[in-house]
Design a protein around this motif. Sequence first.
Motif, short mmCIF file in Angstrom:
data_model
loop_
_atom_site.label_atom_id
_atom_site.label_comp_id
_atom_site.label_asym_id
_atom_site.label_seq_id
_atom_site.Cartn_x
_atom_site.Cartn_y
_atom_site.Cartn_z
N LEU A 35 -3.99 1.46 1.47
CA LEU A 35 -2.64 1.58 2.01
C LEU A 35 -1.94 2.72 1.29
O LEU A 35 -2.09 2.88 0.07
CB LEU A 35 -1.84 0.29 1.80
CG LEU A 35 -2.34 -0.94 2.55
CD1 LEU A 35 -1.58 -2.18 2.08
CD2 LEU A 35 -2.20 -0.75 4.05
N THR A 38 4.12 4.75 -1.46
CA THR A 38 5.37 5.49 -1.29
C THR A 38 6.04 5.66 -2.65
O THR A 38 6.10 4.71 -3.43
CB THR A 38 6.32 4.74 -0.34
OG1 THR A 38 5.68 4.57 0.92
CG2 THR A 38 7.62 5.50 -0.14
N THR A 53 4.96 -3.62 -6.03
CA THR A 53 4.74 -3.97 -4.63
C THR A 53 6.12 -4.26 -4.05
O THR A 53 6.89 -5.04 -4.62
CB THR A 53 3.83 -5.21 -4.51
OG1 THR A 53 2.58 -4.90 -5.13
CG2 THR A 53 3.58 -5.57 -3.06
N ASN A 56 8.05 -6.07 1.22
CA ASN A 56 7.25 -6.15 2.46
C ASN A 56 5.75 -6.08 2.18
O ASN A 56 4.94 -6.02 3.09
CB ASN A 56 7.66 -5.05 3.43
CG ASN A 56 7.35 -3.65 2.93
OD1 ASN A 56 6.85 -3.47 1.82
ND2 ASN A 56 7.65 -2.66 3.74
N MET A 58 4.12 -3.63 0.68
CA MET A 58 3.60 -2.27 0.60
C MET A 58 3.67 -1.74 -0.84
O MET A 58 4.57 -2.08 -1.59
CB MET A 58 4.39 -1.35 1.53
CG MET A 58 4.23 -1.70 3.00
SD MET A 58 2.52 -1.64 3.57
CE MET A 58 2.22 0.11 3.52
N HIS A 87 -2.10 1.50 -8.71
CA HIS A 87 -2.35 0.97 -7.36
C HIS A 87 -3.82 1.08 -6.99
O HIS A 87 -4.41 0.14 -6.45
CB HIS A 87 -1.49 1.71 -6.33
CG HIS A 87 -0.06 1.30 -6.35
ND1 HIS A 87 0.37 0.06 -5.95
CD2 HIS A 87 1.07 1.97 -6.72
CE1 HIS A 87 1.68 -0.03 -6.06
NE2 HIS A 87 2.13 1.13 -6.53
#
Length: 153
Positions: A35, A38, A53, A56, A58, A87
């Motif tokens: 994924l 951001t 995290t 949501n 993400m 990550h």
Amino acid sequence: MIRALILLLAVAGMFLSSRTAHAQNYPACFNAQNLPVTYLPDMSVPDIAIARTAPNGMPVVLWNPQITGSMHPFTVEFFYYHECAHHALAHPLGTYGPGSEKAADCWAKQTMIQTGALTPQKYHVIRQQLIQGSKPGMDWPNGAVRVSFLDSC
């Protein structure tokens, strides 16, 4: 009205992150589940940046532009990769265990080497800033020990 405001803030954050984190032409960062990560500015972060995290689910990196603004761009780039590493390596975000920071540093250095992003000049600057500015953590007592470990990666 509140939903519209939240959406506006989210879009503004994504716009700012795309202009800042990727303004240096860093490659996209992906977590262990592939994924996209951001990067969002957050002045409340008490350090350079932190991998988290989002509510949501993400993956995000919150970075403090006041702190990164006082750092050399080469060191900021290293920390872009370092936070991406948390990550990519699926570290339990926000509750890093012993060895997590070492692993993130090595992943960052090795990835920068593999992509051609780490030159000897960059590494020299990064080393100097880490020696001078690294806070003691669970994986090293000072910046000199951190750099010594990074040299061995």
